[in-house]
Design an enzyme around this catalytic site. Structure first.
Site, PDB file in Angstrom:
ATOM      1  N   ASP A   1     110.690  -0.045  57.116  1.00 18.10           N
ATOM      2  CA  ASP A   1     111.289  -1.281  57.479  1.00 18.10           C
ATOM      3  C   ASP A   1     109.933  -1.917  58.924  1.00 18.10           C
ATOM      4  O   ASP A   1     110.509  -2.823  59.197  1.00 18.10           O
ATOM      5  CB  ASP A   1     112.576  -1.308  57.930  1.00 18.10           C
ATOM      6  CG  ASP A   1     112.801  -0.485  59.023  1.00 18.10           C
ATOM      7  OD1 ASP A   1     112.037   0.029  59.852  1.00 18.10           O
ATOM      8  OD2 ASP A   1     113.959  -0.079  59.400  1.00 18.10           O
TER       9      ASP A   1
ATOM     10  N   THR B   1     107.993  -5.486  53.227  1.00 15.93           N
ATOM     11  CA  THR B   1     109.631  -5.173  53.140  1.00 15.93           C
ATOM     12  C   THR B   1     110.272  -6.134  54.108  1.00 15.93           C
ATOM     13  O   THR B   1     109.915  -6.557  55.294  1.00 15.93           O
ATOM     14  CB  THR B   1     109.888  -3.620  53.594  1.00 15.93           C
ATOM     15  OG1 THR B   1     109.606  -3.460  55.026  1.00 15.93           O
ATOM     16  CG2 THR B   1     109.217  -2.789  52.704  1.00 15.93           C
TER      17      THR B   1
ATOM     18  N   TYR C   1     107.272 -20.608  83.648  1.00 18.80           N
ATOM     19  CA  TYR C   1     105.881 -21.079  83.504  1.00 18.80           C
ATOM     20  C   TYR C   1     105.276 -21.191  84.665  1.00 18.80           C
ATOM     21  O   TYR C   1     105.888 -21.332  85.920  1.00 18.80           O
ATOM     22  CB  TYR C   1     105.900 -22.388  82.726  1.00 18.80           C
ATOM     23  CG  TYR C   1     106.002 -22.352  81.310  1.00 18.80           C
ATOM     24  CD1 TYR C   1     104.950 -22.408  80.361  1.00 18.80           C
ATOM     25  CD2 TYR C   1     107.492 -22.285  80.677  1.00 18.80           C
ATOM     26  CE1 TYR C   1     104.995 -22.341  78.977  1.00 18.80           C
ATOM     27  CE2 TYR C   1     107.540 -22.160  79.427  1.00 18.80           C
ATOM     28  CZ  TYR C   1     106.557 -21.855  78.717  1.00 18.80           C
ATOM     29  OH  TYR C   1     106.589 -22.124  77.405  1.00 18.80           O
TER      30      TYR C   1
ATOM     31  N   GLN D   1     112.552  -7.946  84.972  1.00 21.37           N
ATOM     32  CA  GLN D   1     112.573  -7.067  86.109  1.00 21.37           C
ATOM     33  C   GLN D   1     113.469  -5.921  85.846  1.00 21.37           C
ATOM     34  O   GLN D   1     113.026  -4.868  86.384  1.00 21.37           O
ATOM     35  CB  GLN D   1     112.856  -7.954  87.336  1.00 21.37           C
ATOM     36  CG  GLN D   1     112.592  -7.172  88.436  1.00 21.37           C
ATOM     37  CD  GLN D   1     112.465  -8.219  89.833  1.00 21.37           C
ATOM     38  OE1 GLN D   1     113.581  -8.786  90.230  1.00 21.37           O
ATOM     39  NE2 GLN D   1     111.028  -8.437  90.341  1.00 21.37           N
TER      40      GLN D   1
ATOM     41  N   ASP E   1     106.878  -2.383  57.697  1.00 19.65           N
ATOM     42  CA  ASP E   1     105.954  -2.727  56.797  1.00 19.65           C
ATOM     43  C   ASP E   1     106.222  -4.155  56.649  1.00 19.65           C
ATOM     44  O   ASP E   1     107.138  -4.726  56.494  1.00 19.65           O
ATOM     45  CB  ASP E   1     105.775  -1.935  55.656  1.00 19.65           C
ATOM     46  CG  ASP E   1     105.242  -0.828  55.689  1.00 19.65           C
ATOM     47  OD1 ASP E   1     103.981  -0.674  55.281  1.00 19.65           O
ATOM     48  OD2 ASP E   1     105.991   0.289  56.052  1.00 19.65           O
TER      49      ASP E   1
ATOM     50  N   SER F   1      99.760 -23.166  71.639  1.00 13.67           N
ATOM     51  CA  SER F   1     100.550 -22.681  70.318  1.00 13.67           C
ATOM     52  C   SER F   1      99.689 -22.083  69.257  1.00 13.67           C
ATOM     53  O   SER F   1      98.561 -22.538  68.940  1.00 13.67           O
ATOM     54  CB  SER F   1     101.155 -24.095  70.130  1.00 13.67           C
ATOM     55  OG  SER F   1     101.794 -23.956  68.773  1.00 13.67           O
TER      56      SER F   1
END
Length: 672
Positions: free
Chosen positions: A610, A615, A482, A95, A612, A284
């Site tokens: 950084d 890497t 949840y 929020q 990619d 999951s």
């Protein structure tokens, strides 16, 4: 379950709005303007607690892939109405973030983009820096509020919207839906099976395979795509300390970089691929139902594969898309105090009226999700824990009224009753965005797939449309744990123990969204009498900052400590080390801590950074104020041969607080 029948007037209104149509004329769609944009929102890359697993020891130590905000705008110039959806590579949209973004947008755009028509939603990666909430529960394990990470997230979201706005031009949005069945698995099947058989029949695989893709086009060419699909951002485990967008972050990067050729550091108008969540509360990505397991036993490869499956399916659907959305753009939004909703029996499984409760966490919350991120072992999902309940009673003193209201939950932390402020927000935004014949319901929590289905079904009934035309978008505009159905709640698995407002939480959301849908159906304005509290001036931070950077004795910042080999072959890994400063000194947002460069015969050309996949940038404190940067480049098998080097860019802080940039480069090496 009963529902509100549509009057003839409401149905006529829906027809005029286009909500009852399943197709539309291209001429209508040509009246829309569309725009897409993205920006970097990567926060502090070292020594900040990570958001998601509540693991104190999990602190950032570098970057595997940068985090981004991706904005999609659809506007109808005839009515001056626009709908904005922003997908952020973050664990949550808090929020606090939503409030700050709306203030910034108001200052620049006035009433054009507001909390009513801007939906901010998160991919739910568990591999990003935390500390960007104004509520204590989400900052405790991060050691307080982290202003610089918070600001990076806000800046990135605002910039993404600004860039999408700048690209607005006449175009169209095409829709395609399909099913993806190998990127998720139900992690709470016993709770799911407590739902009514006729509801469970909607999900014969005990997963929600629906993927919805909106493709944004200008001049007959796709400029971006927005996918909605539910699976947790937990392919990376709580052992990982590198910043990562997890599976959805990889999916976006793959489509943009590998397929469309986007170079994020340089492209001014890139193709933008957003991968949003739906209702993944019990879904999951760890297909073997163990952290970091499935499809393989390597968390990085799992991240890539689950992301690739989403990207490939979304691309396929985008290419197949033949339906052009048309009709009106509209929206409804209001704040609801979820701690005191009186719920009509029309929305409950047993037909009896009920009410929500002040927020509380149960004993099974402490168990964590054993499939994705287990807790410290002091509790187990779905099992009573009198010890924790007793400890919670002695420490937090939950009221008897709260315990009774929360039903099957063994209350451990009464977060809604704590002083001087609750530890989680209770005045929460709920939102409907109508984009032609599609309606998106922004929910400030993570709903289980059955919770999402029931809310979708109710909205669809009121609007008189097929349920597939309504998508619940979790993690939107705020966050409060949840949402389980009352049946699922009764088992008190991790998801039920984390359903803050008691067993009536899902029916309450269904009722409140239905009220918004009735307003939308009849063209009635939505009245909003509540305003969430602003706690921006009540924040504390217990995480130490950077005092001083020192190079090693006889060394300098940017100096190469470990050089690369003289040559490599495709598929091998280049590993180098630099003397460095603390990455908190400069987040290098929209930049990079590393560059992989290839000599093209005239100059060094950057081929990777950084963000990619190939890497990895790791920061390590070696002694006191000294630190090193370990950089890896796993040479892609499709890389061009030639001469390369690796560049490190950093910043160092001296004793009086002055920050100075530096850079260093390795010797060149050959890739054959």
């Amino acid at each position: 379950m009963t529902h509100h029948p549509l009057t003839r007037l409401a149905r006529a209104t829906l027809l005029s709005l286009g909500l009852l149509a399943t197709t539309c004329h291209t001429a209508t769609a040509q009246g829309w303007r569309v725009g897409v944009g993205m920006s970097d929102l990567t926060g502090e890359a070292a020594e900040v607690g990570m958001m998601g697993y509540a693991e104190l020891a999990q602190k950032t130590s570098g970057i595997h892939q940068r985090l981004r905000a991706r904005a999609f705008i659809t506007e109808d110039p005839r009515t001056a109405r626009a709908a904005v959806i922003v997908v952020t590579d973050t664990g949550l949209v808090t929020q606090a973030v939503q409030q700050a973004v709306m203030k910034r947008l108001a200052a620049k755009f006035g009433q054009r983009y507001t909390e009513r028509n801007v939906m901010l939603t998160a991919t739910h990666t568990h591999a990003g820096p935390g500390g960007y909430s104004h509520y204590a529960l989400y900052n405790i394990t991060v050691l307080g509020f982290q202003q610089r990470t918070f600001q990076a997230i806000v800046d990135g979201i605002v910039e993404a919207i600004e860039r999408a706005h700048a690209r607005l031009a006449f175009g169209e949005v095409r829709l395609q839906q399909g099913e993806l069945s190998n990127a998720s698995r139900n992690r709470s099947p016993l709770a799911f099976r407590l739902n009514a058989a006729q509801d469970r029949a909607q999900f014969p695989q005990e997963i929600d395979p629906l993927m919805t893709v909106l493709t944004f086009r200008q001049g007959g060419q796709a400029i971006g795509a927005l996918s909605f699909f539910g699976t947790h951002g937990t392919s990376m485990t709580n052992r990982n300390t590198l910043i990562s967008g997890d599976n959805k972050g990889y999916a976006a990067w793959h489509w943009e970089h590998e397929v469309e050729g986007v170079r994020h550091l340089h492209d001014a108008q890139p193709f933008v691929a957003g991968f949003a969540q739906t209702n993944p509360g019990d879904l999951s990505p760890n297909l073997n139902l163990r952290p970091g397991s499935g499809p393989t036993e390597d968390e990085f490869e799992n991240t890539r594969l689950i992301g690739l499956r989403q990207a490939d399916k979304a691309r396929s659907l985008s290419q197949q898309a033949s339906e052009t959305l048309g009709g009106d753009i509209d929206f409804r939004m209001r704040y609801v105090d979820m701690s005191r909703v009186q719920v009509s029996g029309a929305y409950t499984p047993d037909g009896r009226p009920t009410q929500t409760c002040p927020a509380a966490l149960g004993a099974s919350f402490a168990a964590g999700s054993t499939e994705d991120g287990p807790g410290p072992g002091i509790a187990q999902e779905g099992q009573p824990n009198p010890f924790l309940s007793a400890v919670g009673g002695l420490v937090f003193w939950p009221s008897l009224t709260l315990r009774e209201c929360q039903g099957a939950k063994e209350v451990v932390i009464p977060v809604g009753e704590l002083k001087p402020y609750p530890w989680t927000p209770e005045v929460l935004p709920i939102q409907l965005l109508k984009i032609g014949t599609m309606v998106f319901a922004g929910l400030p929590a993570e709903p289980t797939m059955m919770s999402g289905w029931r809310i979708r079904r109710q909205i669809a009934r009121t609007l008189g449309v097929d349920t597939s035309r309504v998508i619940v978008v979790g993690y939107s505009n705020a966050y409060t744990q949840y949402v389980t159905t009352p049946e699922e709640y009764s088992l008190q698995d991790y998801e039920g123990g984390s359903t803050l407002f008691g067993p009536a939480t899902q029916p309450a959301y269904m009722q409140e969204f239905d009220r918004l849908a009735q307003d939308l159906a009849t063209g009635r304005p939505t009245l909003n009498a509540l305003v969430p509290r602003d706690l921006s001036q009540q924040q504390l931070n217990f995480q130490t900052g950077v005092v001083l950077d020192l190079p090693g004795w006889g060394k300098s910042f940017g100096q190469v400590l470990v050089e690369p080999n003289a040559q490599y072959t495709l598929g091998q890994t280049v590993s180098v080390r630099f003397q460095t400063g603390h990455p908190k000194n400069n987040l290098r947002r929209n930049g990079s801590f590393l560059l992989v460069q290839r000599w093209n015969g005239q100059t060094w050309q950057t081929v990777a950074d950084d963000s990619d996949w190939a890497t990895r940038y790791r920061w390590k404190r070696t002694m006191g104020a000294e630190s090193v940067a370990d950089i890896e480049w796993r040479i892609p098998t499709n890389a061009s041969t030639g001469r390369y080097r690796i560049v490190h860019q950093g910043d160092a802080r001296n004793l009086i607080g002055r920050i100075t940039p530096f850079s260093g480069e390795t010797r060149s090496f050959d890739v054959r």
